[in-house]
Each structure stands twice: as C-alpha cells, then as structure tokens.
Design a protein around this motif. Sequence first.
Motif, PDB file in Angstrom:
ATOM      1  N   GLY A  12       7.148  16.639 -12.862  1.00 45.58           N
ATOM      2  CA  GLY A  12       5.680  17.129 -12.946  1.00 45.58           C
ATOM      3  C   GLY A  12       5.194  17.369 -11.573  1.00 45.58           C
ATOM      4  O   GLY A  12       5.076  16.148 -10.836  1.00 45.58           O
ATOM      5  N   TYR A  13       4.862  18.610 -11.012  1.00 41.10           N
ATOM      6  CA  TYR A  13       4.509  18.899  -9.775  1.00 41.10           C
ATOM      7  C   TYR A  13       2.879  19.267  -9.694  1.00 41.10           C
ATOM      8  O   TYR A  13       2.604  20.206  -8.896  1.00 41.10           O
ATOM      9  CB  TYR A  13       5.213  19.601  -9.227  1.00 41.10           C
ATOM     10  N   GLY A  14       2.143  18.507 -10.588  1.00 44.14           N
ATOM     11  CA  GLY A  14       0.602  18.940 -10.323  1.00 44.14           C
ATOM     12  C   GLY A  14      -0.053  17.897  -9.412  1.00 44.14           C
ATOM     13  O   GLY A  14       0.565  17.478  -8.600  1.00 44.14           O
ATOM     14  N   ILE A  15      -1.377  17.724  -9.817  1.00 53.01           N
ATOM     15  CA  ILE A  15      -2.056  16.576  -8.713  1.00 53.01           C
ATOM     16  C   ILE A  15      -1.168  15.321  -8.683  1.00 53.01           C
ATOM     17  O   ILE A  15      -1.086  14.707  -7.775  1.00 53.01           O
ATOM     18  CB  ILE A  15      -3.315  16.520  -9.522  1.00 53.01           C
ATOM     19  N   SER A  16      -0.910  14.721 -10.010  1.00 52.97           N
ATOM     20  CA  SER A  16      -0.121  13.425  -9.924  1.00 52.97           C
ATOM     21  C   SER A  16       1.164  13.635  -9.298  1.00 52.97           C
ATOM     22  O   SER A  16       1.417  12.564  -8.336  1.00 52.97           O
ATOM     23  CB  SER A  16       0.211  12.932 -11.336  1.00 52.97           C
ATOM     24  N   LYS A  22       3.555  12.470  -1.570  1.00 52.24           N
ATOM     25  CA  LYS A  22       3.041  11.945  -0.424  1.00 52.24           C
ATOM     26  C   LYS A  22       3.210  10.524  -0.309  1.00 52.24           C
ATOM     27  O   LYS A  22       3.751  10.276   0.982  1.00 52.24           O
ATOM     28  CB  LYS A  22       1.476  11.960  -0.510  1.00 52.24           C
ATOM     29  N   VAL A  23       3.133   9.560  -1.198  1.00 53.30           N
ATOM     30  CA  VAL A  23       3.724   8.285  -1.023  1.00 53.30           C
ATOM     31  C   VAL A  23       5.089   8.194  -0.461  1.00 53.30           C
ATOM     32  O   VAL A  23       5.404   7.360   0.436  1.00 53.30           O
ATOM     33  CB  VAL A  23       3.252   7.185  -2.020  1.00 53.30           C
ATOM     34  N   LEU A  24       6.002   8.710  -1.438  1.00 53.97           N
ATOM     35  CA  LEU A  24       7.453   8.720  -1.169  1.00 53.97           C
ATOM     36  C   LEU A  24       7.809   8.908   0.313  1.00 53.97           C
ATOM     37  O   LEU A  24       8.791   8.653   0.890  1.00 53.97           O
ATOM     38  CB  LEU A  24       8.094   9.411  -2.190  1.00 53.97           C
ATOM     39  N   TYR A 141      -2.747   3.553  -2.968  1.00 47.81           N
ATOM     40  CA  TYR A 141      -1.837   3.272  -1.662  1.00 47.81           C
ATOM     41  C   TYR A 141      -2.414   3.239  -0.533  1.00 47.81           C
ATOM     42  O   TYR A 141      -3.327   4.238  -0.041  1.00 47.81           O
ATOM     43  CB  TYR A 141      -0.598   4.613  -1.850  1.00 47.81           C
ATOM     44  N   GLY A 142      -2.150   2.033   0.109  1.00 48.08           N
ATOM     45  CA  GLY A 142      -2.746   1.775   1.593  1.00 48.08           C
ATOM     46  C   GLY A 142      -4.275   1.678   1.572  1.00 48.08           C
ATOM     47  O   GLY A 142      -4.852   1.390   2.882  1.00 48.08           O
ATOM     48  N   GLU A 143      -4.818   1.515   0.643  1.00 46.21           N
ATOM     49  CA  GLU A 143      -6.174   1.393   0.452  1.00 46.21           C
ATOM     50  C   GLU A 143      -6.798  -0.258   0.084  1.00 46.21           C
ATOM     51  O   GLU A 143      -5.832  -0.933  -0.764  1.00 46.21           O
ATOM     52  CB  GLU A 143      -7.054   2.213  -0.331  1.00 46.21           C
ATOM     53  N   ASN A 144      -7.585  -0.630   0.224  1.00 49.10           N
ATOM     54  CA  ASN A 144      -8.331  -1.981  -0.196  1.00 49.10           C
ATOM     55  C   ASN A 144      -9.822  -1.792  -0.660  1.00 49.10           C
ATOM     56  O   ASN A 144     -10.764  -1.755  -0.076  1.00 49.10           O
ATOM     57  CB  ASN A 144      -8.310  -2.885   1.054  1.00 49.10           C
TER      58      ASN A 144
END
Length: 439
Positions: A12-16, A22-24, A141-144
Amino acid sequence: MEFGYKNVLIWGYGISGRAVEKVLIDLDVDYTIMDEGIRVDGGGFISKVTKKNIADYDLIVISPGVSGDRKELEYARSIGIRVVTEVEFGYMFLSSKTKVIAVTGTNGKTTTVNLIYHILHSAGYSVAELGNIGKPMTEVYGENYDYVVVELSSFQLQYVEDFHANIAILLNVAPDHIDRHKTFENYLNAKLNIFCNQTKKDYMLSNVDDEIFNDIDACARTVTYSFSQSKARYTINNGIIMKGKEEYVDLKKMSIAPVFYQDVMCAVIVADIIKVDLSKIIEGVQSYTFLPHRCEYVTTLNDVDYYNDSKATNIHATQKCIKCLNYERITILIGGKNKSLDLKEMILNMDKKVHRIIAFGECSRQIYSSKKLRPDVEFFRYRTLSDAMVNISKWNTDTDCVVLSPACASFDEFTSYIARGEYFRSEIGKLVNEKQVKG
C-alpha cells in the motif's frame, strides 16, 4: 533501537506506505513497494505478490486499506514472516517517555482525538495527533512527545501485537464495515483490541450506559462515565459535566451541541486523568472549533434549516444526528455506497419526526423499497446526490429542517465524505445566492 529487519515489503503506497518508506530510507533498510494501483515491476515496485517472491521478505507492513486476512498474507505468516499494520510499525519507534492516548469507536473518534490534542497543546504539552485522523503513526520516528493521541480504526486494530495505550477510549460500537469484517462480532473484536497490552498502571474509559463494557475483562484502571446513571465517576446533568457531585465543565454555557457531548466528556476526562488544570481544560474546550461535516449547521433559507452531516457514513451516526435535531418535521438525504448495513431496519425504526426521505446513490433502490415499511414517510429517489440537488425544489418545502446524513460511504459518487459535504454546502449556498439576486 535495533530494527532487526533486512528486507521489508510495504503493501500500500498511500500516506501510510510513504511514511514507512521514509523511515526505511533513513534506516538504510532494503524495501519493495506493492500497490495494486501501480501496475509496474522494477524500480522498487512489484505489481503482484506470489508465494515465490513473498519469501524474499522478513517483514511486511500493510496499509489500512489492505485486508490482513488476504491469502498471500496468511501464507506469509505461515512461513514465519511478520505482518504488521503501519500503526504497529510506527509504535516500534515510539520514545519510551511518550505516553499513548488511543481512541476508537464507530463514531466520534476524530472529534475526540482532535479535542484532546487541542486541550493538551493549549495547556503547553508536547503532543501529536496521529493514526486514522490522517497522520501516520510512523511520524513518531525521531520525535520526543509528551503524548501522542492516536485515532484507531477497526482496520488498524485488527492485528495488534505490541501496541500499548496508556489511556484507551472505546466511544461506541455499532455495525459498520461489515463488507470488510464479514460479521459484527469480528468488527467488535477488532475494536476491543484497543485494550490489549494494558496494565494496572493504565486507564480505560468505560461508558456504563453501554452493555459492551459489561463483558470487558480489563487490566487497566477503569474510569466510568454516564449520561443516565449517577453512580459513574463522571456524569452529565442538564449540559453540565459533573465530577462526582462537583459541577466540572458547563457545556451548555459554551453552546456545545448535544451531538458532541460524549466526545467532549471523554476529552475532559482524559485531561483530568493527566492532571491538566481545570481552568486550562475549560479554556481548551471553549477555544475549540468543531470539525465540519458533523451535524454542521449550514444556513436557514425560507424558514428551513439546513445541516451537513456527511461524516455520517453508518447507521449509528445518522441515528445520533436525528436524535439531536430538535425539529418536528425533518427531511433527510440518505444514500451512497452501502457497507453491508441493514438500511431497511434503520428506516423502519427511524424517529417519527422524519417525515421525508430522499434516497440517492448506489443504494437508492434499497432505501426507496423501504417505503412500504413507513407509509407515514414521503419518499423520493434519485440516481445520485447531484440529481437530488438539481431537483431540490420538489422536496425542500413544507419541512422544518433538511439534513444530509447519508448512513453510507461516499465512494459511489465522491472521493470522500468531505467532498460530498462540501458539494452539499455549495449547492445550498447557490440557493441562498439565487434568493439574494431575486431580492
């Protein structure tokens, strides 16, 4: 953290799916994209999953629109490949310091999530709203953050593994998405997964008016609320949220429509659990702008009030809207793409203040055929909502209120309930302009 996977299939290549990609990329992990709408092979894409090529992957991340019980995914699990939802994938990267507030239900999820976010953000907390509201869980990802408020659909909850809510809210459950889940029991069980993995340190909100909560064997601390029983911790009396015997938040004074009472009640309770100062809670509720397309007043024209409730994509939402409209004669537009729901039963039991039904869309025949069940109701039938609006002068007189509350999905004619609602508002706006031109 050690990710541990070497070759990932994003299904599935929508928003999700794009958020996962991006993370990979950042993790430098090999991945392939499968999307049935992209008919290419190569360049990182495949157009079909087979037993042969699926064995190349050690993790498959599925988007909400991909059913987790597809035979290809069942096979993947049988040979030891992990299959997770995007929410589960995103949860892998959640900071240990971030608390999760999770919200599900047939109706009211987005408003509740958005209001909780607004109250906490206004009170100075670092917070994000994620999930079905339109922002992937993977954005953690990468956020606190101090808190993430996550809206979860039944599709996202169906295959919960590690996802853990510190505060979990199940607003309500009524038949919906039966076309996907096949039975109401399957749908309910998916919703109940919101309480999976909770511990005695966590909280769950329990509506004591709803029998569903009688059968939930919860580990978390239960915080009760009710609209009819004084024994609950939080109740509502004449538009005032009560905490025990204390008048806590006056919704009537803020002119909040009753259709939103449960959403506001739950948001207030969450803020109280977190120990947000009462003055900040009240300030947050007062400054909040409710989302459109939810029993939204549009205008009054020729003594008829018009409402846009396009977000009502199931029977429960439509019934809730009708209940909250205080009129003697209601004209309602119902139709679109049915999700295997029993519309005839809804019409048979519809409040007697509905005196006219405008059936439109893919399931208009099914709705119109219910006229023999309700001889007291006048029926009109149109092929599309557009056709109904072109002919509005035939059915918008001799009534107190006209409401678009379809009880169905929009995809037979529109790209979303938002597009459907905006179209309806636009057409009513044209009527207003015509009247002004004529003087």
